[in-house]
Structure formats: structure tokens, C-alpha cells
Design a protein around this motif. Structure first.
Motif, PDB file in Angstrom:
ATOM      1  N   LEU A   1       0.895  -1.313   0.097  1.00 13.76           N
ATOM      2  CA  LEU A   1       0.055   0.108   0.101  1.00 13.76           C
ATOM      3  C   LEU A   1       0.898   1.290   0.017  1.00 13.76           C
ATOM      4  O   LEU A   1       0.440   2.131  -0.765  1.00 13.76           O
ATOM      5  CB  LEU A   1      -0.946   0.274   1.203  1.00 13.76           C
ATOM      6  CG  LEU A   1      -2.093  -1.010   1.131  1.00 13.76           C
ATOM      7  CD1 LEU A   1      -2.499  -1.020   2.403  1.00 13.76           C
ATOM      8  CD2 LEU A   1      -3.232  -0.300   0.171  1.00 13.76           C
ATOM      9  N   ARG A   2       2.088   1.288   0.803  1.00 13.47           N
ATOM     10  CA  ARG A   2       2.998   2.338   0.735  1.00 13.47           C
ATOM     11  C   ARG A   2       3.334   2.683  -0.582  1.00 13.47           C
ATOM     12  O   ARG A   2       3.534   3.795  -1.096  1.00 13.47           O
ATOM     13  CB  ARG A   2       4.124   1.852   1.734  1.00 13.47           C
ATOM     14  CG  ARG A   2       5.376   2.974   1.494  1.00 13.47           C
ATOM     15  CD  ARG A   2       6.400   2.435   2.212  1.00 13.47           C
ATOM     16  NE  ARG A   2       7.860   3.218   2.073  1.00 13.47           N
ATOM     17  CZ  ARG A   2       8.598   3.202   1.093  1.00 13.47           C
ATOM     18  NH1 ARG A   2       8.351   2.054   0.080  1.00 13.47           N
ATOM     19  NH2 ARG A   2       9.567   4.015   0.838  1.00 13.47           N
TER      20      ARG A   2
ATOM     21  N   GLU B   1       0.742   4.178  -2.771  1.00 11.89           N
ATOM     22  CA  GLU B   1       0.318   5.423  -2.469  1.00 11.89           C
ATOM     23  C   GLU B   1       1.485   6.504  -3.041  1.00 11.89           C
ATOM     24  O   GLU B   1       1.438   7.688  -3.272  1.00 11.89           O
ATOM     25  CB  GLU B   1       0.127   5.825  -1.024  1.00 11.89           C
ATOM     26  CG  GLU B   1      -0.243   7.197  -0.586  1.00 11.89           C
ATOM     27  CD  GLU B   1      -1.060   7.362   0.874  1.00 11.89           C
ATOM     28  OE1 GLU B   1      -1.043   8.405   1.174  1.00 11.89           O
ATOM     29  OE2 GLU B   1      -1.176   6.218   1.332  1.00 11.89           O
TER      30      GLU B   1
ATOM     31  N   ARG C   1      -8.296   2.217  -1.887  1.00  7.62           N
ATOM     32  CA  ARG C   1      -8.642   2.989  -0.798  1.00  7.62           C
ATOM     33  C   ARG C   1      -9.350   2.257   0.468  1.00  7.62           C
ATOM     34  O   ARG C   1      -9.052   2.347   1.601  1.00  7.62           O
ATOM     35  CB  ARG C   1      -9.336   4.226  -1.265  1.00  7.62           C
ATOM     36  CG  ARG C   1      -9.680   5.135  -0.140  1.00  7.62           C
ATOM     37  CD  ARG C   1     -10.710   6.314  -0.592  1.00  7.62           C
ATOM     38  NE  ARG C   1     -11.891   6.015  -0.848  1.00  7.62           N
ATOM     39  CZ  ARG C   1     -12.947   6.935  -0.985  1.00  7.62           C
ATOM     40  NH1 ARG C   1     -12.833   8.095  -0.762  1.00  7.62           N
ATOM     41  NH2 ARG C   1     -14.254   6.354  -1.348  1.00  7.62           N
TER      42      ARG C   1
ATOM     43  N   ARG D   1      -6.808  -0.152   1.928  1.00  7.85           N
ATOM     44  CA  ARG D   1      -6.032   0.622   2.888  1.00  7.85           C
ATOM     45  C   ARG D   1      -6.719   1.030   4.196  1.00  7.85           C
ATOM     46  O   ARG D   1      -5.989   1.165   5.152  1.00  7.85           O
ATOM     47  CB  ARG D   1      -5.554   2.289   2.310  1.00  7.85           C
ATOM     48  CG  ARG D   1      -4.740   2.971   2.889  1.00  7.85           C
ATOM     49  CD  ARG D   1      -4.544   4.279   2.159  1.00  7.85           C
ATOM     50  NE  ARG D   1      -3.534   4.991   2.851  1.00  7.85           N
ATOM     51  CZ  ARG D   1      -3.700   5.637   3.954  1.00  7.85           C
ATOM     52  NH1 ARG D   1      -4.723   5.722   4.348  1.00  7.85           N
ATOM     53  NH2 ARG D   1      -2.406   6.557   4.278  1.00  7.85           N
TER      54      ARG D   1
END
Length: 257
Positions: free
Chosen positions: A139-140, A143, A221, A224
Motif C-alpha cells: 500500500l505504501r 500511495e 482506498r 487501505r
């Protein structure tokens, strides 16, 4: 879930399929190595009358080979001549308490001399931590790649600040947000997804299809929020969605560098 389960314990990093194997103190080195090779172990606990008296490992063998006479075959020695000690820890101990021992010798014994529960290696800890944290890391990546592409799409800092302020006109101090880092991931998507903004600015780095980008980032999203707020277990299908977004974004990043 009890409060202690909120903290990482040694017992949690023991592989679910681990079967503890031991050998007796008079087992030949050749036989112990065969056991280790067959099971993929680097060490095996050694017992005497049911009590753990040490561990035989490839390292303990190497460290003691200098004491074997040249005319002797070390494989014919009993493992009791090549032991090393590993620290005992409780299954309920925090992993942090075992890190120093793991760093020094690569493994710890879970339990005590009378009741050996498991052997935990540095590889077990690494594997557990990667399995537990890889969702955060993926996820990092998504993003940060999304931010990068959004920033590269803007002609200059003034254009970037204007686009960010349009989505977050007021920050916590009453002033408009100025950086992509000030936005939530949902707000970052909103910056990119505006039809006019996308065609005029963000198609430069994200490609021509706004619908494709939105359909890929919007599910991320939701995942996340699950992961970072510890709400629900992420399903395999959701992991696939995030991984696909990551691969696609990596490709786009390479194209604009």
C-alpha cells in the motif's frame, strides 16, 4: 481478543506446521546431519534422559572441528561432542526479548529443558514479519507512486498547490493544504479524478483513461482503510487488486522517469 494479544509474542512467529525434532546425545553426527538435511533444519536440539542439554548445529560442528584429530572422522563422533547452548524463551515472551539471542546465534528454544515447545529461528521471525507487514509495504508503494505521478503531471509547484487546495481548501490551522503529502489517499484520488483536471493535467502521467485509473485506485482506498485501521481481514481478492494497481503504477512511473 485479550490485551496481551495486541503485542507480538514469540509463540506467534512459530511456523504453524513446525514439528519439533530432537536427537539423543549419543546420536552420530552423520545421523544428525541426515535428520537436519531431511527436515531443512540448521540445528536440532539434543536430549539426555528426556532433558534438552544443548543443540547440535552446522555452526557448532564447524566451531569444534579444530579439536578433532586429523586421523578421525568427525561424522563418526556423537553429537554430544559438538553442542552449543541456545537461549530458552517463553512462548508468551515478547519477540523483542529474544532478538539479542537471535542475533547472536540465529535461533532460540521455546519452553524449557523439560518441555521443549518449539525452535524459533531468525528466518521464522523475518518470515512472520514480512507476511504481516507486506500489505503495509504494498500500500505504501501504491500511495507513493500515485503521489509521484500526480506531482510529475503538474507543470510547476504553483499548479500543484492550486490543485491540492481545490480538494482541501482548509487545513487544520485554517490555511489551505499545499502538498500532496497533506492529503488523505481518498483526497489524492479526488485530485486526480476530476474530469477536467484529469484531461488537462493528470493524463500526462496516468494515461488517457480516467475511468481506468479511478477503477483501479478506488478499491485500494477501501483496502487501505481496512489495513491501516485494523478493521477487517483483507481477502486474497483484495490483495490481488492492490498488487495489480502496484504493478500498473510501477509501469507508469518507469514511463515518465
Amino acid at each position: 481478543m485479550t490485551p496481551q494479544h495486541h503485542f507480538l509474542r514469540v509463540g506467534q512467529v512459530v511456523p504453524a506446521d513446525q514439528e519439533v525434532a530432537t536427537v539423543e546425545i549419543d546420536t552420530l553426527v552423520s545421523e544428525a546431519i541426515a535428520v537436519m538435511a531431511r527436515r531443512g533444519f540448521d540445528q536440532v536440539p539434543v536430549t539426555l534422559n528426556g532433558l534438552v542439554v544443548g543443540v547440535f548445529s552446522y555452526r557448532s560442528l564447524a566451531l569444534n572441528l579444530a579439536f578433532v584429530r586429523r586421523q578421525d572422522d568427525p561424522l563418526s563422533y556423537p553429537v554430544g561432542d559438538f553442542l552449543e547452548d541456545l537461549a530458552f524463551v517463553r512462548a508468551g515472551s515478547e519477540v523483542e526479548d529474544a532478538l539479542e539471542a537471535l542475533h547472536q546465534k540465529g535461533a532460540v528454544l521455546v519452553g524449557d529443558e523439560e518441555r521443549l515447545v518449539a525452535v524459533v529461528t531468525a528466518a521464522d521471525v523475518n518470515g512472520y514479519l514480512w507476511t504481516t507487514t507486506n500489505q503495509f509495504m504494498i500500500l505504501r508503494d501504491v500511495e507513493l507512486a500515485t503521489r509521484y505521478l500526480a506531482q510529475r503531471a503538474c507543470a510547476d509547484e504553483d499548479e500543484l498547490r492550486a490543485l491540492v487546495a481545490a480538494v482541501r481548501p482548509e487545513g487544520m490551522n485554517g490555511s489551505p493544504a499545499e502538498r500532496l503529502e497533506d492529503l488523505t489517499f481518498g483526497e489524492l484520488i479526488a485530485v486526480i479524478n476530476g474530469p477536467e483536471r484529469f484531461g488537462r493535467v493528470f493524463s500526462r502521467t496516468f494515461g488517457s483513461s480516467r475511468e481506468l485509473v479511478f477503477s483501479m485506485l478506488e478499491p485500494v482506498r477501501d483496502v487501505r482503510n481496512k489495513v491501516f485501521h485494523f478493521r477487517d481481514v483483507v481477502t486474497p481478492d483484495e490483495v490481488d487488486l492492490v498488487m495489480n494497481a502496484r504493478v500498473w503504477l510501477q509501469r507508469r512511473v518507469r514511463m515518465v522517469q
